[in-house]
Structure formats: structure tokens, C-alpha cells
Motif scaffolding. Structure first.
Motif, PDB file in Angstrom:
ATOM      1  N   ALA A 114       0.751  -1.308   0.104  1.00 35.53           N
ATOM      2  CA  ALA A 114      -0.052   0.280   0.043  1.00 35.53           C
ATOM      3  C   ALA A 114       0.833   1.258   0.046  1.00 35.53           C
ATOM      4  CB  ALA A 114      -0.880  -0.006   1.226  1.00 35.53           C
ATOM      5  N   LEU A 115       1.982   1.275   0.623  1.00 33.21           N
ATOM      6  CA  LEU A 115       3.032   2.468   0.821  1.00 33.21           C
ATOM      7  C   LEU A 115       3.546   2.705  -0.836  1.00 33.21           C
ATOM      8  CD1 LEU A 115       4.910   1.484   3.874  1.00 33.21           C
ATOM      9  CD2 LEU A 115       2.997   3.119   3.572  1.00 33.21           C
ATOM     10  N   ALA A 116       3.548   1.804  -1.742  1.00 32.44           N
ATOM     11  CA  ALA A 116       3.868   1.969  -3.096  1.00 32.44           C
ATOM     12  C   ALA A 116       2.923   2.435  -3.970  1.00 32.44           C
ATOM     13  CB  ALA A 116       4.480   0.706  -3.545  1.00 32.44           C
ATOM     14  N   ARG A 117       1.845   2.780  -3.278  1.00 30.34           N
ATOM     15  CA  ARG A 117       0.619   3.570  -4.040  1.00 30.34           C
ATOM     16  C   ARG A 117       0.265   2.764  -5.282  1.00 30.34           C
ATOM     17  NH1 ARG A 117       3.527   8.974  -5.257  1.00 30.34           N
ATOM     18  NH2 ARG A 117       1.437   9.655  -5.981  1.00 30.34           N
ATOM     19  N   PRO A 118      -0.019   1.658  -5.253  1.00 28.41           N
ATOM     20  CA  PRO A 118      -1.067   1.100  -6.401  1.00 28.41           C
ATOM     21  C   PRO A 118      -2.407   1.623  -6.393  1.00 28.41           C
ATOM     22  CG  PRO A 118      -1.015  -0.325  -4.507  1.00 28.41           C
ATOM     23  CD  PRO A 118      -0.250   0.762  -4.106  1.00 28.41           C
ATOM     24  N   ILE A 119      -3.088   1.419  -7.556  1.00 28.24           N
ATOM     25  CA  ILE A 119      -4.278   1.778  -7.809  1.00 28.24           C
ATOM     26  C   ILE A 119      -5.238   0.582  -7.495  1.00 28.24           C
ATOM     27  CG2 ILE A 119      -5.991   2.673  -9.345  1.00 28.24           C
ATOM     28  CD1 ILE A 119      -3.793   3.740 -10.961  1.00 28.24           C
ATOM     29  N   ALA A 120      -5.858   0.615  -6.266  1.00 28.63           N
ATOM     30  CA  ALA A 120      -6.322  -0.612  -5.724  1.00 28.63           C
ATOM     31  C   ALA A 120      -7.832  -0.452  -5.738  1.00 28.63           C
ATOM     32  CB  ALA A 120      -6.132  -0.757  -4.240  1.00 28.63           C
ATOM     33  N   ILE A 121      -8.711  -1.259  -6.576  1.00 29.18           N
ATOM     34  CA  ILE A 121     -10.066  -0.804  -6.793  1.00 29.18           C
ATOM     35  C   ILE A 121     -10.906  -1.733  -6.309  1.00 29.18           C
ATOM     36  CG2 ILE A 121      -9.498   0.324  -9.056  1.00 29.18           C
ATOM     37  CD1 ILE A 121     -10.136  -2.247 -10.536  1.00 29.18           C
ATOM     38  N   ASP A 122     -12.233  -1.335  -6.281  1.00 29.07           N
ATOM     39  CA  ASP A 122     -13.241  -2.543  -5.808  1.00 29.07           C
ATOM     40  C   ASP A 122     -13.922  -2.990  -6.907  1.00 29.07           C
ATOM     41  OD1 ASP A 122     -15.289  -3.944  -4.809  1.00 29.07           O
ATOM     42  OD2 ASP A 122     -16.247  -2.252  -3.777  1.00 29.07           O
ATOM     43  N   ARG A 123     -13.674  -4.127  -7.487  1.00 33.43           N
ATOM     44  CA  ARG A 123     -14.033  -4.837  -8.679  1.00 33.43           C
ATOM     45  C   ARG A 123     -15.468  -5.148  -8.656  1.00 33.43           C
ATOM     46  NH1 ARG A 123     -10.264  -9.552 -10.996  1.00 33.43           N
ATOM     47  NH2 ARG A 123     -10.956 -10.464  -9.106  1.00 33.43           N
ATOM     48  N   SER A 124     -16.149  -4.887  -7.760  1.00 40.41           N
ATOM     49  CA  SER A 124     -17.625  -5.174  -7.526  1.00 40.41           C
ATOM     50  C   SER A 124     -18.434  -3.793  -7.962  1.00 40.41           C
ATOM     51  CB  SER A 124     -17.865  -5.413  -6.470  1.00 40.41           C
ATOM     52  OG  SER A 124     -17.889  -4.751  -5.378  1.00 40.41           O
TER      53      SER A 124
END
Length: 254
Positions: A114-124
Motif C-alpha cells: 500500500a505504501l507503493a501507491r498501487p491503484i487498488a479498486i473494488d471490482r464489484s
């Protein structure tokens, strides 16, 4: 014998992820973003690829490295296994990856990731995910990072044609960034289902960059069509290599 190697591989991979993630949680917050990315993601992914090659015998060859432009853009790759999520991190640098947010819940490594700043999405929630990709992806491109997108949305069995959603192409067109299509056959050696592995050489093909003509819907459709077509043609060439395939275009084998 191979089963024992696979067990050893997963034990070492899990242990390294936990220990490395714990260490990064302590020191990474003190670093600027570029250093955080390299230490949290890139270095560990190199370790994972090394373990894969050394213990279970999955090697690789890369064709088309000279197609990578100097300007960071959007990488659209087919998705067959876990291997390419590790390997592509060391090809396009620095990089932000579009991931499902559940990965950030993995103890230690996910928290450090999370500290590497990925684009984390809610696929729902497809609508909000597209908005998030557009906003955060545009910010990362402006900062000089590549964006890795698997536009199939999930892992697909080898032999099935790639079908791309348009989110990655839309991001590129909106920001007038190049799209780099990537094709590989990692699923033949690291299947999407089960724990089995098969020794062999993954072929990774990097295509010529596709430059958007504008941010309009027609341009988005065309860029996505070109990337999808190139990947499917590359996958077909891997399954049915020409008789003179002994002469590689541009490759590096490890």
C-alpha cells in the motif's frame, strides 16, 4: 521431485514476502516514493522471479524491449498467471499497477505494498473503479510512472483469445499517453488454477507503442482494438511459430 520443489518454492516465497513486508513497514515510510517503490515492489519481485527460475525452472525470454518508449504510458498485458505480475514490475520502471484492493489486506506484504501507491479498486463497483483509475492513473502518469493494466480483468487460460475492456485505453487517451501492448504465455508453466508448476521458458513479447489521436470515444475504441489485436496475434505466433522463428527480433534471456 517437482512437487517437492513447488512446496519449497511457496515456502520461500511466502517467508520472503512476510519478512520483506515487515521490514518495509518499518523503513519505507521514511523514504521518498521512488525509493519506496523500488524497495517494496521491484526488489522483492526480482527475488520472486529469481526463486521461480532457480527452484521450479521457469525461465524467460523477452522480445521487443526496444519498443519501449522513453515516455511512460499504459501497459496493456494479457493475464494468465501470477508470474507476469512479478516480472513486468522489472521491465517498466517506475510503475503503478491496477490491482484488486483485497491484495492490500495480505498481512505484512500487502500492508507494505500500500505504501507503493498501487491503484487498488473494488471490482464489484465498475463505475467507481473507472473513475478511480482515471483520476489516480492520470496523477501517476503526470508523475512519470508507468501504469500496468490487465484489461481482461481476470486470469485467462492459455489458448483463449484476449478480450480487453477499455479502461486502460481510456486512461491513455485521456492523458495522451502511449499504450504498450504485451503478450506472454506464462500460464503454460504457472497455471491460473492449482499449485502445479512446469519448467520451461516463458516468452514475453513487447509490441510497438500505440499513440492516441485524441481523448474522444472513437480514439479509445481504436486504441483498445489495436492493442487487443496485437496481443492476440502475438499469442497466436507463440502457439504456432513460423519455420524461421530461430531468428529473434530483439530479446534477452535469463
Amino acid at each position: 521431485m517437482m512437487a517437492a520443489r513447488v512446496v519449497l518454492f511457496y515456502l520461500l516465497l511466502s517467508a520472503s514476502a512476510g519478512l520483506w513486508g515487515l521490514l518495509m513497514l518499518i523503513i519505507a515510510p521514511l523514504m521518498p516514493y521512488r525509493w519506496r517503490y523500488h524497495m517494496i515492489v521491484n526488489w522483492w519481485c526480482r527475488c520472486a522471479v529469481w526463486l521461480t527460475r532457480t527452484i521450479v525452472g521457469i525461465r524467460y525470454e523477452v522480445i521487443g524491449r526496444d519498443n519501449i518508449p522513453d515516455q511512460p504510458g499504459v501497459v496493456l498485458s494479457n493475464h494468465q498467471s501470477t508470474w507476469e505480475t512479478f516480472f513486468l514490475q522489472q521491465v517498466f520502471l517506475p510503475q503503478t499497477q491496477l490491482i484488486k484492493k483485497e491484495l492490500l489486506y495480505v498481512p505484512f506484504f500487502g500492508w507494505a505494498f500500500a505504501l507503493a501507491r498501487p491503484i487498488a479498486i473494488d471490482r464489484s463497483n465498475a463505475r467507481d473503479s473507472l473513475k478511480q483509475l482515471s483520476k489516480e492513473g492520470g496523477e501517476r502518469l503526470a508523475e512519470g510512472s508507468w501504469i500496468l493494466v490487465f484489461p481482461e480483468g481476470t486470469r485467462v487460460l492459455p489458448g483463449q483469445p484476449a478480450k480487453f475492456s477499455r479502461g486502460g485505453a481510456a486512461l491513455a487517451c485521456t492523458n495522451m499517453a502511449p499504450v504498450v501492448p504485451v503478450a506472454h504465455n506464462a500460464g503454460e508453466f504457472w497455471p491460473k488454477a492449482g499449485w502445479g508448476k512446469r519448467p520451461g521458458t516463458v516468452t514475453v513479447m513487447i509490441g510497438p507503442p500505440i499513440y492516441p489521436k485524441g481523448p474522444d470515444p472513437r480514439s479509445i475504441v481504436e486504441v483498445n482494438r489495436q492493442a487487443e489485436s496485437w496481443v492476440n496475434e502475438a499469442l497466436e505466433s507463440m502457439r504456432n511459430p513460423p519455420a524461421d522463428a530461430g531468428a529473434p527480433m530483439s530479446n534477452a534471456t535469463a
